[in-house]
Motif scaffolding. Structure first.
Motif, PDB file in Angstrom:
ATOM      1  N   UNK A 122       0.816  -1.216   0.000  1.00 25.35           N
ATOM      2  CA  UNK A 122       0.000   0.000   0.000  1.00 25.35           C
ATOM      3  C   UNK A 122       0.854   1.272   0.000  1.00 25.35           C
ATOM      4  N   UNK A 123       2.145   1.131   0.341  1.00 27.35           N
ATOM      5  CA  UNK A 123       3.014   2.306   0.427  1.00 27.35           C
ATOM      6  C   UNK A 123       4.436   1.935   0.017  1.00 27.35           C
ATOM      7  N   UNK A 124       5.049   2.803  -0.802  1.00 27.49           N
ATOM      8  CA  UNK A 124       6.431   2.604  -1.230  1.00 27.49           C
ATOM      9  C   UNK A 124       7.153   3.942  -1.135  1.00 27.49           C
ATOM     10  N   UNK A 125       8.351   3.914  -0.570  1.00 28.38           N
ATOM     11  CA  UNK A 125       9.228   5.072  -0.577  1.00 28.38           C
ATOM     12  C   UNK A 125      10.343   4.754  -1.565  1.00 28.38           C
ATOM     13  N   UNK A 126      10.522   5.629  -2.538  1.00 33.24           N
ATOM     14  CA  UNK A 126      11.489   5.392  -3.597  1.00 33.24           C
ATOM     15  C   UNK A 126      12.596   6.441  -3.532  1.00 33.24           C
ATOM     16  N   UNK A 127      13.829   5.981  -3.318  1.00 32.70           N
ATOM     17  CA  UNK A 127      14.956   6.912  -3.294  1.00 32.70           C
ATOM     18  C   UNK A 127      15.926   6.654  -4.444  1.00 32.70           C
ATOM     19  N   UNK A 128      15.457   5.971  -5.468  1.00 30.19           N
ATOM     20  CA  UNK A 128      16.298   5.704  -6.631  1.00 30.19           C
ATOM     21  C   UNK A 128      16.421   6.986  -7.446  1.00 30.19           C
ATOM     22  N   UNK A 129      17.644   7.431  -7.734  1.00 33.73           N
ATOM     23  CA  UNK A 129      17.795   8.653  -8.533  1.00 33.73           C
ATOM     24  C   UNK A 129      17.248   8.436  -9.940  1.00 33.73           C
ATOM     25  N   UNK A 130      16.759   9.493 -10.562  1.00 36.12           N
ATOM     26  CA  UNK A 130      16.243   9.363 -11.930  1.00 36.12           C
ATOM     27  C   UNK A 130      17.360   9.022 -12.902  1.00 36.12           C
ATOM     28  N   UNK A 131      16.981   8.451 -14.032  1.00 35.78           N
ATOM     29  CA  UNK A 131      17.965   8.173 -15.075  1.00 35.78           C
ATOM     30  C   UNK A 131      18.571   9.478 -15.564  1.00 35.78           C
ATOM     31  N   UNK A 132      19.844   9.448 -15.829  1.00 36.98           N
ATOM     32  CA  UNK A 132      20.554  10.631 -16.310  1.00 36.98           C
ATOM     33  C   UNK A 132      20.628  10.539 -17.830  1.00 36.98           C
ATOM     34  N   UNK A 133      20.288  11.619 -18.530  1.00 40.58           N
ATOM     35  CA  UNK A 133      20.348  11.580 -20.004  1.00 40.58           C
ATOM     36  C   UNK A 133      21.733  11.174 -20.499  1.00 40.58           C
ATOM     37  N   UNK A 134      21.761  10.539 -21.670  1.00 36.16           N
ATOM     38  CA  UNK A 134      23.024  10.075 -22.246  1.00 36.16           C
ATOM     39  C   UNK A 134      24.057  11.190 -22.373  1.00 36.16           C
ATOM     40  N   UNK A 135      23.595  12.414 -22.610  1.00 40.10           N
ATOM     41  CA  UNK A 135      24.541  13.515 -22.789  1.00 40.10           C
ATOM     42  C   UNK A 135      25.292  13.828 -21.492  1.00 40.10           C
ATOM     43  N   UNK A 136      24.787  13.339 -20.353  1.00 42.96           N
ATOM     44  CA  UNK A 136      25.447  13.590 -19.075  1.00 42.96           C
ATOM     45  C   UNK A 136      25.885  12.284 -18.422  1.00 42.96           C
TER      46      UNK A 136
END
Length: 158
Positions: A122-136
């Motif tokens: 019923x609840x999730x805490x997500x601390x995964x960083x977002x994907x970084x664009x290929x240019x970076x």
């Protein structure tokens, strides 16, 4: 991990908790520095803290108290070890060494998919960083903000 620390010191401390982390045994080595008014709870991870600033030149030294703030410096390996030690006291916390592939919402619940399993909660805490664009791909985009003062001098000083 600080969320887990605070969760285990709250009214939710007896809730069933699953931590999915594929780097649990070998977290990246980092240091964190930050300002805080309250004493920092992770004392064993704290390498040092400062309550004063010092301005220094060849002819001048001035020390200034920055109360009510303290500037803290902590090491991530010590921080993670402190959390691991704390978890030993809570049999309701389970650590799974799995990489999260997807998180989505279905029927008012969160569905977390790993390579090995699918979890529904019923609840999730997500601390995964977002994907970084290929240019970076070699650099992480991070915005930091520090409490501070702008200093203007009549002649170039720094």
């Amino acid at each position: 991990m600080s969320l887990l620390y605070h969760l285990l010191h709250s009214s939710l401390k007896d809730a069933s908790v699953l931590v999915l982390d594929n780097n649990w045994h070998d977290p990246p080595g980092k240091t964190w520095c930050f300002w805080n008014k309250e004493p920092y709870p992770f004392l064993s991870a704290q390498k040092t803290s400062w309550g004063t600033l010092q301005y220094k030149t060849d002819k001048f030294i001035q020390t200034q108290d920055v109360a009510p703030y303290q500037y803290y410096y902590i090491d991530s390996k010590d921080f993670f070890q402190e959390i691991r030690d704390l978890i030993q006291q809570f049999p309701n916390v389970v650590i799974a060494h799995e990489e999260v592939i997807d998180i989505k919402e279905e029927n008012h619940a969160a569905v977390v998919t790993t390579m090995e399993n699918e979890y529904i909660s019923p609840m999730v805490f997500n601390s995964i960083p977002p994907n970084i664009p290929d240019s970076q791909d070699q650099y992480y985009a991070l915005k930091q903000h520090f409490l501070g003062w702008f200093i203007e001098a009549e002649i170039p000083t720094f």
